[in-house]
Design a protein around this motif. Structure first.
Motif, PDB file in Angstrom:
ATOM      1  N   GLN A 168      -3.794   0.725  -4.436  1.00 47.05           N
ATOM      2  CA  GLN A 168      -4.977   1.337  -3.850  1.00 47.05           C
ATOM      3  C   GLN A 168      -5.819   0.306  -3.101  1.00 47.05           C
ATOM      4  O   GLN A 168      -6.383   0.597  -2.039  1.00 47.05           O
ATOM      5  CB  GLN A 168      -5.810   2.002  -4.938  1.00 47.05           C
TER       6      GLN A 168
ATOM      7  N   PHE B 247     -12.293  -1.424  -6.603  1.00 45.46           N
ATOM      8  CA  PHE B 247     -10.927  -1.255  -7.090  1.00 45.46           C
ATOM      9  C   PHE B 247     -10.556  -2.313  -8.127  1.00 45.46           C
ATOM     10  O   PHE B 247      -9.462  -2.265  -8.686  1.00 45.46           O
ATOM     11  CB  PHE B 247      -9.944  -1.316  -5.919  1.00 45.46           C
TER      12      PHE B 247
ATOM     13  N   ASP C 290       0.447   8.068  -1.832  1.00 44.18           N
ATOM     14  CA  ASP C 290      -0.511   8.418  -2.882  1.00 44.18           C
ATOM     15  C   ASP C 290      -1.736   7.509  -2.858  1.00 44.18           C
ATOM     16  O   ASP C 290      -2.863   7.966  -3.121  1.00 44.18           O
ATOM     17  CB  ASP C 290       0.167   8.336  -4.258  1.00 44.18           C
ATOM     18  N   SER C 291      -1.557   6.230  -2.550  1.00 46.32           N
ATOM     19  CA  SER C 291      -2.689   5.302  -2.536  1.00 46.32           C
ATOM     20  C   SER C 291      -3.680   5.677  -1.441  1.00 46.32           C
ATOM     21  O   SER C 291      -4.902   5.583  -1.638  1.00 46.32           O
ATOM     22  CB  SER C 291      -2.188   3.865  -2.330  1.00 46.32           C
ATOM     23  N   TYR C 292      -3.193   6.113  -0.296  1.00 48.26           N
ATOM     24  CA  TYR C 292      -4.094   6.526   0.779  1.00 48.26           C
ATOM     25  C   TYR C 292      -4.793   7.837   0.439  1.00 48.26           C
ATOM     26  O   TYR C 292      -5.965   8.033   0.792  1.00 48.26           O
ATOM     27  CB  TYR C 292      -3.303   6.661   2.092  1.00 48.26           C
TER      28      TYR C 292
ATOM     29  N   PHE D 216      -6.081  -2.218  -9.427  1.00 55.55           N
ATOM     30  CA  PHE D 216      -5.247  -1.196  -8.806  1.00 55.55           C
ATOM     31  C   PHE D 216      -4.755  -1.758  -7.479  1.00 55.55           C
ATOM     32  O   PHE D 216      -5.387  -1.577  -6.431  1.00 55.55           O
ATOM     33  CB  PHE D 216      -6.040   0.095  -8.622  1.00 55.55           C
TER      34      PHE D 216
ATOM     35  N   GLU E  51       1.614   2.477  -7.983  1.00 53.95           N
ATOM     36  CA  GLU E  51       0.980   1.403  -8.752  1.00 53.95           C
ATOM     37  C   GLU E  51       1.981   0.660  -9.648  1.00 53.95           C
ATOM     38  O   GLU E  51       1.956  -0.574  -9.691  1.00 53.95           O
ATOM     39  CB  GLU E  51      -0.165   1.970  -9.603  1.00 53.95           C
TER      40      GLU E  51
ATOM     41  N   SER F 286       0.820  -1.218   0.000  1.00 51.88           N
ATOM     42  CA  SER F 286       0.000   0.000   0.000  1.00 51.88           C
ATOM     43  C   SER F 286       0.849   1.260   0.000  1.00 51.88           C
ATOM     44  O   SER F 286       0.358   2.331  -0.370  1.00 51.88           O
ATOM     45  CB  SER F 286      -0.920   0.001   1.220  1.00 51.88           C
TER      46      SER F 286
ATOM     47  N   GLY G 259     -11.177  10.589  -6.251  1.00 47.26           N
ATOM     48  CA  GLY G 259     -11.870   9.317  -6.165  1.00 47.26           C
ATOM     49  C   GLY G 259     -13.119   9.414  -5.310  1.00 47.26           C
ATOM     50  O   GLY G 259     -13.412  10.431  -4.684  1.00 47.26           O
TER      51      GLY G 259
ATOM     52  N   LYS H 231      -5.609   8.794  -2.590  1.00 46.48           N
ATOM     53  CA  LYS H 231      -6.643   8.435  -3.557  1.00 46.48           C
ATOM     54  C   LYS H 231      -7.804   7.712  -2.880  1.00 46.48           C
ATOM     55  O   LYS H 231      -8.963   7.893  -3.252  1.00 46.48           O
ATOM     56  CB  LYS H 231      -6.041   7.559  -4.651  1.00 46.48           C
ATOM     57  N   PHE H 232      -7.488   6.886  -1.875  1.00 47.81           N
ATOM     58  CA  PHE H 232      -8.559   6.157  -1.189  1.00 47.81           C
ATOM     59  C   PHE H 232      -9.493   7.119  -0.459  1.00 47.81           C
ATOM     60  O   PHE H 232     -10.718   6.953  -0.492  1.00 47.81           O
ATOM     61  CB  PHE H 232      -7.956   5.159  -0.199  1.00 47.81           C
TER      62      PHE H 232
ATOM     63  N   ALA I 207      -6.754   0.469   0.796  1.00 51.18           N
ATOM     64  CA  ALA I 207      -8.136   0.382   1.268  1.00 51.18           C
ATOM     65  C   ALA I 207      -8.315  -0.780   2.236  1.00 51.18           C
ATOM     66  O   ALA I 207      -9.030  -0.665   3.244  1.00 51.18           O
ATOM     67  CB  ALA I 207      -9.075   0.219   0.074  1.00 51.18           C
TER      68      ALA I 207
END
Length: 295
Positions: free
Chosen positions: A262, A252, A73-75, A259, A56, A52, A84, A77-78, A266
Motif C-alpha cells: 500500500q 501507512f 488491491d493496493s491501489y 504495509f 501484502e 505496488s 480506507g 485500498k489507497f 501511495a
C-alpha cells in the motif's frame, strides 16, 4: 614522366578512418554507460511500481518474488475502495499549496532578479549572498519559532500557512536561478521598449518573461517539486484539514507494521504529478538549465 608533386598523401587515408572508428567506439561506450546509469537511477522507481502491484504477503517476502501474481488491491485500498481513508483531501492540499506558492514565488522573484541582473542595484553581489545565506540555516532550527507563531496567530492546520512558508523557502532559490537566466536577456530590447514608452510591468510581462521563458519554467518546476515534497513543516503544523500528501504517506507506517504494498502504491500515485510536470516541461527545463552555459 610522373610529377611527384601531385602524389596523394596516403597517411591521411589511413589515419582518418582509424580516428573515426576510435571516436565511434568511444561514443558507443559512453552511450552504453549513460544507459546503464539511467537504468540504475530508474531501478528504485521500477521496483516500487512492481511492489505496488503485489499483495501484502508477496511484497513482504524476503527475498522478494519477481514472479508473484499482480493485483490492483493496493491501489483500491489507497483510493478508499476498501474502507480506507480517502487521499483526495491530502492530494488537493498538496496541489493547492505547491501551485499557489510557486506562482507567488515567480511573481516576486521576477522583479527581484530583474533588478539584480538587467538593472543591477548597488552591491548586488552582497544581495545575492544574502539570498544564498538564508538557505544555510537548517530548516529544523526554525521549526519551533514558526510553530509558536502559528499557534499564537491561530493558523495551525491552515493551508495558507504552508503557502506562505513554501513561498518564503523557495524565493531565495528562485531569485538566485532567475538572476543568471535574466542576465542573458539583451539589454537593447529592453531599452527599445523603454523608448517606446513601455513601463516596467509591461517590460517584465511581454519582453523579459518570453525571452527567459525556459529559465522561468525550470525555476517553476524546481519550486513546485520542493513544495510538493516538503514534509517537516507539514507534519508539525497540520493535522487533518491541511494535511498534505507526504504526511498522508506516513499513515501507512502503523503500530501494526509496515504495509509495504500500500505504501508503494501511495508513493507511485503521489509521484505522478511531479513526473507529469517534469515530462510536460522537459524541453523548457533542458533549455532553461543550459542557459548561460555557453557564452
Amino acid at each position: 614522366m610522373v610529377c611527384i608533386d601531385h602524389v596523394p598523401d596516403t597517411r591521411s587515408i589511413v589515419f582518418f578512418p582509424r580516428a573515426a572508428r576510435k571516436a565511434r567506439r568511444r561514443g558507443t561506450a559512453l552511450g552504453v554507460l549513460a544507459w546503464l546509469v539511467g537504468i540504475a537511477f530508474c531501478l528504485p522507481a521500477m521496483w516500487m511500481l512492481l511492489t505496488s502491484l503485489h499483495s501484502e504477503p508477496d511484497a513482504a517476502t524476503n527475498p522478494p518474488s519477481l514472479t508473484a501474481p499482480l493485483t490492483l488491491d493496493s491501489y483500491r485500498k489507497f483510493f478508499g475502495a476498501a474502507g480506507g481513508a480517502s487521499p483526495w483531501p491530502s492530494l488537493i492540499n498538496s496541489t493547492s499549496a505547491s501551485l499557489v506558492s510557486t506562482l507567488l514565488v515567480l511573481v516576486l522573484a521576477l522583479p527581484a532578479a530583474y533588478a539584480l541582473s538587467v538593472r543591477p542595484v548597488r552591491k548586488w553581489t552582497d544581495v545575492m549572498f544574502f539570498f544564498l545565506s538564508t538557505k544555510m540555516l537548517p530548516v529544523v532550527a526554525g521549526l519551533l519559532p514558526v510553530y509558536l507563531f502559528a499557534k499564537n496567530a491561530g493558523m495551525l492546520d491552515n493551508i495558507w500557512l504552508l503557502i506562505i512558508l513554501y513561498t518564503s523557502m523557495n524565493l531565495p532559490i528562485a531569485v538566485w536561478m532567475m538572476q543568471s537566466f535574466l542576465a542573458d536577456v539583451p539589454v537593447s530590447i529592453i531599452e527599445a521598449a523603454q523608448v517606446d514608452g513601455a513601463r516596467l510591468p509591461t517590460i517584465l510581462a511581454r519582453i523579459v518573461a518570453p525571452v527567459a521563458g525556459p529559465g522561468i519554467a525550470a525555476t517553476a518546476l524546481i519550486c513546485f517539486i520542493f513544495s510538493w515534497n516538503e514534509m517537516l513543516f507539514a507534519r508539525v503544523l497540520t493535522s487533518v484539514t491541511a494535511q498534505t500528501a507526504p504526511v498522508f504517506l506516513t499513515g501507512f507506517v502503523t503500530s501494526q507494521g509496515l504495509f509495504l504494498a500500500q505504501l508503494c502504491a501511495a508513493s507511485v500515485v503521489v509521484s505522478l504529478p511531479v513526473l507529469a510536470a517534469g515530462f510536460a516541461a522537459q524541453d523548457k527545463l533542458v533549455q532553461g538549465l543550459s542557459l548561460g552555459a555557453v557564452k
